[in-house]
Design a protein around this motif. Structure first.
Motif, PDB file in Angstrom:
ATOM      1  N   VAL A   1       0.821  -1.210   0.000  1.00  0.00           N
ATOM      2  CA  VAL A   1       0.000   0.000   0.000  1.00  0.00           C
ATOM      3  C   VAL A   1       0.857   1.264   0.000  1.00  0.00           C
ATOM      4  N   LYS A   2       2.068   1.158   0.571  1.00  0.00           N
ATOM      5  CA  LYS A   2       2.946   2.330   0.614  1.00  0.00           C
ATOM      6  C   LYS A   2       3.813   2.446  -0.637  1.00  0.00           C
ATOM      7  N   GLY A   3       3.565   1.596  -1.614  1.00  0.00           N
ATOM      8  CA  GLY A   3       4.385   1.649  -2.822  1.00  0.00           C
ATOM      9  C   GLY A   3       5.763   1.052  -2.613  1.00  0.00           C
ATOM     10  N   ARG A   4       5.898   0.227  -1.562  1.00  0.00           N
ATOM     11  CA  ARG A   4       7.193  -0.375  -1.263  1.00  0.00           C
ATOM     12  C   ARG A   4       7.191  -1.871  -1.529  1.00  0.00           C
ATOM     13  N   GLY A   5       6.351  -2.279  -2.484  1.00  0.00           N
ATOM     14  CA  GLY A   5       6.246  -3.701  -2.793  1.00  0.00           C
ATOM     15  C   GLY A   5       7.569  -4.334  -3.172  1.00  0.00           C
TER      16      GLY A   5
ATOM     17  N   ASP B   1       0.112   3.988  -5.607  1.00  0.00           N
ATOM     18  CA  ASP B   1       1.219   3.355  -4.890  1.00  0.00           C
ATOM     19  C   ASP B   1       1.120   1.833  -4.952  1.00  0.00           C
ATOM     20  N   ILE B   2      -0.110   1.332  -4.841  1.00  0.00           N
ATOM     21  CA  ILE B   2      -0.314  -0.119  -4.925  1.00  0.00           C
ATOM     22  C   ILE B   2       0.047  -0.622  -6.324  1.00  0.00           C
ATOM     23  N   ILE B   3      -0.317   0.162  -7.340  1.00  0.00           N
ATOM     24  CA  ILE B   3       0.045  -0.227  -8.706  1.00  0.00           C
ATOM     25  C   ILE B   3       1.567  -0.225  -8.868  1.00  0.00           C
TER      26      ILE B   3
END
Ligand code: ZN
Ligand code: ZN
Ligand code: ZN
Ligand code: ZN
Lengths: 485, 363
Positions: free
Chosen positions: A251-255, B277-279
């Motif tokens: 969710v924080k774009g830190r995947g 951000d999820i994308i």
């Protein structure tokens, strides 16, 4: 659910068929002893998961590979670091480690395969006394026999800035999402000394605040492990905690950081490849840990943690409603994810383990074409593609042209306003930011940190330069014993 | 000297500098973009919304000159805005594509009737050709019949499977090889979360692809709204006064997807950028290579010539997905009759089971 368990005297433990059941977990009834065993075995299984960890935890003897002297040294050097937050998980993990040490001591005539150093980080002065008190209570009640094998260290993470030889200013350029950085060798640019709380106060929401605090804490722990030659850090994360970490990172774009944060196989490359990270409680749900914690009397040592009694046969009847009053808007991303798993655990019990297992299947991302893998100046995560390029490729940053005279007038006023702002401000952050934008060099920030910086009031932050000097500048600690006031 | 008071019409409140649009700095900001929290004016909003879609189309090479493209048109806001913007961009940037509106009539009484009427008005408004195919024509089942037989719980998935093939079949009949759909960033992000929560490893790496084609179909699909927030699509439709049908599909999502959707709403409430951000996270996903299981990695090559034995539609399996599904429905229709006589007997061969088999087939 509680109704069906109210006649607790009828319930027998399904493992030993002797004692009354006190916990119901994974559709099985356990007595306190059998449940302690169940949890303990799962932790020990993780501690024996591969050769590296076996070498740490097993008691070594002279054999084909090693002399008596070598074996003795190996036992002595098998130092592990245990961060203690005084939540249920780290207390339970420490308890199981203590049991393991006691057992080894008994079966190996005083010998143990490893020693434990507990690290307790704090940044708030007020909590210090409570920590000291709890540690001394813990030692007296539980760890007296292992006095020599378990040591407690207190570390003030406010050292984060004092401890950093070089500071840098990182500024986000809104127009192109590029980050500019300037080393502040001459600290006089900033009039007074920076403190951690000042940086944390710049966060606009609780989520960012907690994330920064979590990073600073983790950094202190890993730095400590680096400086004192630990073989591994044992993190107390439960399966539930790891699941919420996986979701929160996404969710924080830190995947892209999931694989490295779950990595227990490789040495931690950000800290000199000296130790590995292990999650011994990763097969155990938080509700199970809470049940263990309560049944073992460890709840008396909790700080800022509310125990869940979902699996306990006899409910604790504490005011759990208190936690719920915190409104949705005030929750952090991690808290929202945690709430989700707490609610979902009843109806979809395997979702938590599914998320952790899926996270484990993720590999390090491939790097973007023509992009040199670099490290984030803020969180030290590896960066595999250029965040600013990605953001600008999906975000138009030009506007519709000016059309009317009124619009042209407005534009002129805006320009004047900005010029005045620049002229009138002293050497404060606004000025500094403009200076950094003009004179700074392009810096690398990961996508997540770029987004974080965008939520900061000034779109900028002063941060230590993470280099060898910083890593080696000694982190002060304070050894706690059983006779604190 | 006497100065006349200025004409009240000309007196305008001077905007504060802080009220100005952060892009043009000249007009009043009325929208805060969830993506980057920028406050912008209406004209700049139109500009960025359209330009970003154009950039997505160009940087992903979605179209080629002369291509015939079908817009899956449901009458809802996403597809209405899609049809409008595609036509606009095609003219503005001269893509040279031919756009056809393609509608599926599932036969959902009350929902579809009204939304089809909207599509028909859109056809007039945008002057685009429209083709409608009905479930009744394609499958001999209406969605309402399906719900009655399969139960409401599975209806959305059923609807998805059938609609997907229906769009492909419709496009094939029109000899169009490219269907564009109005899937937006919110849908994308929800899919990423769902795939993680369900452990759907097979789909994880491709959760965020902008261009897909299902096995057994010669039709490619693309999602030009991949990076568009639902909220901005709604705002765009609102400010452009587009004519769309605002009711959502009356068949609610299955329960678990519902929980994920709510979770995402909560995330969005505290951090609006989280959708994009999820994308960003989803685009970085790479699976570990399994060691020692290389033999398992045999790639099943799809033979292009295969056709469904029942309906003749292109399919990698002997019987295509839609026909499988319909067979299951026929079975359970028969079973429901039996079950009336034997209440309490667990349903073994129900649609749910067929559905599971189908989902496995998709991989
Ligand atoms: Zn027992
Ligand atoms: Zn970072
Ligand atoms: Zn504007
Ligand atoms: Zn068929």
């Amino acid at each position: 659910m509680s109704d069906s368990h109210s006649h607790s005297d009828i319930l027998l433990c399904q493992r030993c068929n002797k004692n009354h059941a006190s916990v119901i977990s994974r559709k099985e009834k356990f007595c306190t002893d059998c449940f302690r065993n169940f949890v303990s075995l799962k932790q020990r299984k993780q501690m024996m998961s591969d050769q590296y960890y076996q070498d740490i935890f097993k008691v070594m003897y002279k054999d084909k590979l090693r002399s008596e002297q070598d074996a003795h040294l190996q036992n002595l050097n098998s130092k592990i670091l245990v961060p203690l937050s005084f939540g249920s998980s780290s207390l339970v993990m420490l308890d199981i480690l203590n049991d393991t040490l006691l057992e080894q001591s008994i079966t190996h005539r005083g010998k143990t395969g490893f020693t434990v150093d507990v690290i307790i980080c704090f940044h708030d002065e007020q909590i210090q006394n409570q920590i000291k008190e709890n540690v001394s209570k813990l030692i007296n009640a539980k760890y007296k026999e292992n006095n020599q094998k378990i040591k407690f260290h207190l570390v003030d993470i406010n050292q984060f800035f004092d401890n950093s030889p070089h500071l840098q200013s990182l500024v986000l350029q809104e127009t192109d999402f590029l980050i500019k950085s300037l080393n502040l060798k001459d600290q006089s640019i900033i009039e007074k000394k920076l403190t951690l709380s000042e940086i944390l106060d710049q966060c606009s929401d609780r989520s960012t605040y907690q994330d920064l605090l979590a990073f600073v804490t983790k950094h202190a722990i890993k730095k400590y492990a680096f400086q004192h030659d630990f073989k591994a850090i044992l993190w107390g994360h439960s399966m539930t905690r790891l699941a919420d970490e996986v979701i929160s990172l996404i969710v924080k774009g830190r995947g892209s950081a999931i694989s490295s944060s779950l990595n227990t196989d490789d040495f931690d490359e950000n800290y000199g490849n000296k130790f590995k990270n292990l999650y011994p409680l990763k097969d155990i749900l938080l509700t199970e840990i809470d049940a263990y914690c309560y049944n073992s009397g460890l709840h008396n040592y909790l700080i800022n943690y509310n125990i869940q009694d979902a699996l306990l046969v006899n409910k604790i009847n504490q005011n759990t409603d208190k936690i719920q009053t915190n409104s949705l808007k005030n929750k952090t991303i991690n808290e929202l994810a945690r709430n989700y798993f707490e609610v979902i655990e009843g109806d979809y019990s395997n979702v938590i383990s599914t998320v952790v297992r899926t996270g484990d299947k993720l590999a390090e991302p491939k790097s973007q074409e023509n992009f040199k893998i670099s490290k984030c100046n803020l969180c030290m995560q590896k960066i595999y593609s250029d965040p600013s390029q990605w953001i600008t490729s999906i975000t138009e940053n030009k506007g519709h042209p000016l059309e009317t005279d009124e619009e042209k007038e407005n534009y002129q006023r805006w320009k004047n306003y900005n010029n005045d702002k620049l002229k009138n401000s002293e050497m404060d952050f606004f000025r500094l930011n403009e200076f950094v934008k003009e004179n700074g060099s392009k810096a690398c920030l990961c996508y997540g940190c770029t987004i974080t910086l965008n939520t900061f009031k000034d779109k900028s932050v002063v941060w230590p330069v993470h280099d060898d000097k910083e890593l080696n500048s000694v982190l002060e600690d304070y050894v706690l014993t059983d006779h604190e006031e | 000297m006497f100065t006349a008071p200025s004409d009240p019409v000309n007196v305008r409140k001077e905007l504060k500098v802080t009220q100005l649009c952060e892009l043009c700095h000249s007009r009043k900001a009325i929208i805060r973009r969830p993506k980057n929290l920028q406050k912008i004016c209406k004209l700049c909003f139109f500009h960025v919304f359209e330009t970003e879609i154009h950039e997505t189309i160009v940087s992903n090479d979605l179209f080629y000159r002369g291509e015939r493209v079908a817009v899956g048109a449901s009458g809802g806001k996403d597809s209405t805005v899609l049809a409008y913007v595609l036509k606009l961009l095609n003219e503005r940037h001269d893509y040279g594509i031919e756009i056809v509106l393609l509608s599926i009539d599932e036969g959902i009484v009350g929902y579809r009737d009204d939304s089809l009427a909207t599509v028909k008005r859109n056809q007039q408004q945008y002057q685009l050709p429209l083709e409608i195919f009905s479930y009744q024509d394609l499958y001999d089942w209406t969605m309402d019949d399906i719900v009655e037989t399969a139960g409401i719980r599975n209806s959305c998935t059923y609807c998805g499977v059938l609609r997907r093939q229906a769009l492909d079949r419709g496009a094939a009949k029109l000899e169009i090889k490219h269907v564009v759909t109005g899937h937006n960033a919110d849908d994308m992000a929800e899919t990423v979360l769902m795939n993680i929560l369900r452990g759907d490893v097979a789909r994880l790496e491709k959760s965020t692809s902008i261009m897909t084609s299902s096995t057994g179909s010669p039709i490619k699909r693309s999602k030009p709204f991949k990076y568009c927030y639902q909220k901005e699509i709604v705002l765009y439709a609102h400010y452009k006064k587009l004519d769309y049908f605002s009711t959502e599909c009356t068949y609610a999502p299955e329960a678990f997807r519902g929980t994920a959707r709510e979770l995402m709403k909560n995330f969005e409430a505290i951090r609006p950028s989280c959708i994009i951000d999820i994308i960003a996270s989803g685009e970085s996903f790479v699976l570990k290579q399994k060691m020692g299981k290389q033999n398992k990695k045999k790639i099943i090559t799809y033979n292009d010539g295969n056709r469904c034995e029942r309906c003749g539609y292109l399919s990698s399996n002997k019987i295509c997905k839609a026909c499988m599904l319909l067979e299951g429905l026929e079975k359970s229709r028969a079973q429901i009759k039996i079950q009336v006589q034997v209440p309490g007997e667990p349903q073994q061969e129900g649609p749910a089971k067929v559905l599971r088999t189908l989902e496995r087939l998709t991989f």
